[in-house]
Design a protein around this motif. Structure first.
Motif, PDB file in Angstrom:
ATOM      1  N   UNK A 173       0.856  -1.203   0.000  1.00 17.25           N
ATOM      2  CA  UNK A 173       0.000   0.000   0.000  1.00 17.25           C
ATOM      3  C   UNK A 173       0.884   1.241   0.000  1.00 17.25           C
ATOM      4  N   UNK A 174       1.926   1.190   0.828  1.00 17.59           N
ATOM      5  CA  UNK A 174       2.824   2.343   0.943  1.00 17.59           C
ATOM      6  C   UNK A 174       3.562   2.587  -0.375  1.00 17.59           C
ATOM      7  N   UNK A 175       3.925   1.498  -1.043  1.00 18.22           N
ATOM      8  CA  UNK A 175       4.627   1.626  -2.325  1.00 18.22           C
ATOM      9  C   UNK A 175       3.757   2.244  -3.407  1.00 18.22           C
ATOM     10  N   UNK A 176       2.422   2.124  -3.238  1.00 18.73           N
ATOM     11  CA  UNK A 176       1.508   2.659  -4.251  1.00 18.73           C
ATOM     12  C   UNK A 176       1.349   4.176  -4.119  1.00 18.73           C
ATOM     13  N   UNK A 177       1.793   4.747  -2.984  1.00 19.89           N
ATOM     14  CA  UNK A 177       1.668   6.197  -2.786  1.00 19.89           C
ATOM     15  C   UNK A 177       2.869   6.908  -3.412  1.00 19.89           C
ATOM     16  N   UNK A 178       2.731   8.226  -3.570  1.00 18.00           N
ATOM     17  CA  UNK A 178       3.800   9.002  -4.203  1.00 18.00           C
ATOM     18  C   UNK A 178       5.104   8.873  -3.410  1.00 18.00           C
ATOM     19  N   UNK A 179       6.190   8.508  -4.109  1.00 23.86           N
ATOM     20  CA  UNK A 179       7.468   8.256  -3.444  1.00 23.86           C
ATOM     21  C   UNK A 179       8.235   9.557  -3.223  1.00 23.86           C
ATOM     22  N   UNK A 180       8.936   9.619  -2.113  1.00 26.72           N
ATOM     23  CA  UNK A 180       9.792  10.767  -1.799  1.00 26.72           C
ATOM     24  C   UNK A 180      11.148  10.229  -1.357  1.00 26.72           C
ATOM     25  N   UNK A 181      12.202  10.956  -1.692  1.00 25.73           N
ATOM     26  CA  UNK A 181      13.545  10.566  -1.257  1.00 25.73           C
ATOM     27  C   UNK A 181      14.210  11.724  -0.533  1.00 25.73           C
ATOM     28  N   UNK A 182      14.955  11.408   0.499  1.00 22.24           N
ATOM     29  CA  UNK A 182      15.729  12.429   1.200  1.00 22.24           C
ATOM     30  C   UNK A 182      17.129  11.888   1.478  1.00 22.24           C
ATOM     31  N   UNK A 183      18.073  12.817   1.588  1.00 26.67           N
ATOM     32  CA  UNK A 183      19.406  12.432   2.024  1.00 26.67           C
ATOM     33  C   UNK A 183      19.529  12.923   3.452  1.00 26.67           C
ATOM     34  N   UNK A 184      19.961  12.048   4.349  1.00 25.58           N
ATOM     35  CA  UNK A 184      20.083  12.450   5.742  1.00 25.58           C
ATOM     36  C   UNK A 184      21.256  11.736   6.386  1.00 25.58           C
ATOM     37  N   UNK A 185      21.806  12.416   7.394  1.00 27.12           N
ATOM     38  CA  UNK A 185      22.915  11.812   8.138  1.00 27.12           C
ATOM     39  C   UNK A 185      22.365  10.977   9.271  1.00 27.12           C
ATOM     40  N   UNK A 186      22.878   9.759   9.430  1.00 25.35           N
ATOM     41  CA  UNK A 186      22.455   8.925  10.551  1.00 25.35           C
ATOM     42  C   UNK A 186      23.239   9.312  11.796  1.00 25.35           C
ATOM     43  N   UNK A 187      23.089   8.527  12.856  1.00 24.88           N
ATOM     44  CA  UNK A 187      23.712   8.870  14.135  1.00 24.88           C
ATOM     45  C   UNK A 187      25.234   8.941  14.041  1.00 24.88           C
ATOM     46  N   UNK A 188      25.799   8.173  13.099  1.00 25.59           N
ATOM     47  CA  UNK A 188      27.260   8.170  12.951  1.00 25.59           C
ATOM     48  C   UNK A 188      27.759   9.276  12.016  1.00 25.59           C
ATOM     49  N   UNK A 189      26.828  10.142  11.566  1.00 30.70           N
ATOM     50  CA  UNK A 189      27.224  11.254  10.710  1.00 30.70           C
ATOM     51  C   UNK A 189      27.440  10.877   9.257  1.00 30.70           C
ATOM     52  N   UNK A 190      27.063   9.662   8.887  1.00 28.30           N
ATOM     53  CA  UNK A 190      27.201   9.231   7.484  1.00 28.30           C
ATOM     54  C   UNK A 190      25.921   9.551   6.716  1.00 28.30           C
ATOM     55  N   UNK A 191      26.110  10.017   5.468  1.00 31.06           N
ATOM     56  CA  UNK A 191      24.958  10.343   4.622  1.00 31.06           C
ATOM     57  C   UNK A 191      24.327   9.078   4.045  1.00 31.06           C
ATOM     58  N   UNK A 192      23.000   9.038   4.065  1.00 29.86           N
ATOM     59  CA  UNK A 192      22.277   7.913   3.456  1.00 29.86           C
ATOM     60  C   UNK A 192      21.104   8.445   2.665  1.00 29.86           C
ATOM     61  N   UNK A 193      20.715   7.669   1.669  1.00 31.73           N
ATOM     62  CA  UNK A 193      19.584   8.015   0.826  1.00 31.73           C
ATOM     63  C   UNK A 193      18.379   7.207   1.311  1.00 31.73           C
ATOM     64  N   UNK A 194      17.415   7.897   1.890  1.00 28.24           N
ATOM     65  CA  UNK A 194      16.214   7.211   2.374  1.00 28.24           C
ATOM     66  C   UNK A 194      15.064   7.440   1.401  1.00 28.24           C
ATOM     67  N   UNK A 195      14.286   6.395   1.161  1.00 26.44           N
ATOM     68  CA  UNK A 195      13.116   6.521   0.295  1.00 26.44           C
ATOM     69  C   UNK A 195      11.886   6.022   1.028  1.00 26.44           C
ATOM     70  N   UNK A 196      10.752   6.574   0.651  1.00 30.39           N
ATOM     71  CA  UNK A 196       9.490   6.187   1.274  1.00 30.39           C
ATOM     72  C   UNK A 196       8.405   7.153   0.859  1.00 30.39           C
ATOM     73  N   UNK A 197       7.507   7.439   1.801  1.00 30.88           N
ATOM     74  CA  UNK A 197       6.382   8.325   1.514  1.00 30.88           C
ATOM     75  C   UNK A 197       6.395   9.443   2.552  1.00 30.88           C
ATOM     76  N   UNK A 198       6.135  10.663   2.101  1.00 32.32           N
ATOM     77  CA  UNK A 198       6.095  11.785   3.027  1.00 32.32           C
ATOM     78  C   UNK A 198       4.988  11.554   4.055  1.00 32.32           C
ATOM     79  N   UNK A 199       5.293  11.823   5.316  1.00 34.95           N
ATOM     80  CA  UNK A 199       4.302  11.662   6.383  1.00 34.95           C
ATOM     81  C   UNK A 199       3.024  12.435   6.059  1.00 34.95           C
TER      82      UNK A 199
END
Ligand SMILES: Nc1nc2c(c(=O)[nH]1)N[C@H]1C(S)=C(S)[C@@H](COP(=O)(O)O)O[C@H]1N2
Ligand SMILES: [Mo]
Length: 164
Positions: free
Chosen positions: A44-70
């Motif tokens: 169901x979540x995959x059927x909604x409009x996808x959004x991607x963000x780049x964010x630093x995790x707790x260790x300060x490393x950048x990651x590309x997260x994908x999903x749906x905007x809250x």
């Protein structure tokens, strides 16, 4: 029925119950002060409009997260956002709950796209792969916060309530 077929039947029932429980454990529910409560599966979540963000995790490393905007999920559930977020609706809050009992709270206004330019992501993947066991299937990712304490792992439910 022979004892063997009874055993097979009981085994089958157990497998079915377990699968149903597993599937239910993988859903995200949206409840409370919404017009249409939702129970969303990963697809169901995959059927909604996808959004991607780049964010630093707790260790300060950048990651590309994908999903749906809250906000997209809350809009789908018919939460009072945008033009409807005024008067008594400004005393509403959103509480996000996880499988381990962890809970984090937001005012509804702070998650509304018309109040703030921030993106809060209901992430289901990181760097192109599904979120790992113990983190996913869903996690909030809030790129603009300096501490990831509200990046709730194993997100199970989003509830909107009146504070008064
Ligand atoms: N479900 C759940 N999510 C959680 C927590 C938790 O205890 N349970 N801890 C939070 C805190 S305090 C931090 S700092 C980050 C840590 O993220 P990490 O596990 O990816 O390093 O997760 C947040 N999300
Ligand atoms: Mo933390």
């Amino acid at each position: 029925m022979t004892p063997t077929s009874i055993k097979l039947l009981l085994g089958g029932i157990l497998v079915l119950l377990f699968t149903t429980k597993e599937l239910l454990a993988q859903t995200l529910s949206v409840t409370g002060e919404v017009k249409t409560p939702l129970t969303l599966t990963a697809s169901d979540l995959h059927a909604l409009e996808r959004t991607e963000v780049t964010a630093k995790d707790r260790d300060g490393k950048e990651h590309r997260y994908a999903g749906v905007a809250l906000t997209a999920i809350l809009r789908k559930a018919g939460a009072t956002l945008g033009g409807e977020l005024r008067g008594e609706n400004l005393s509403k809050y959103l509480i996000a709950k996880a499988g381990d009992g962890y809970e984090v709270l937001f005012s509804l206004a702070e998650v509304d796209a018309e109040f703030s330019g921030r993106t809060i992501l209901v992430a289901d993947s990181v760097d192109g792969a599904p979120l790992p066991q113990g983190v996913g299937p869903f996690r909030l990712v809030i790129p603009d916060e300096k501490r990831p304490a509200r990046w709730i792992r194993e997100l199970k439910s989003l509830e909107i309530r009146f504070a008064k």
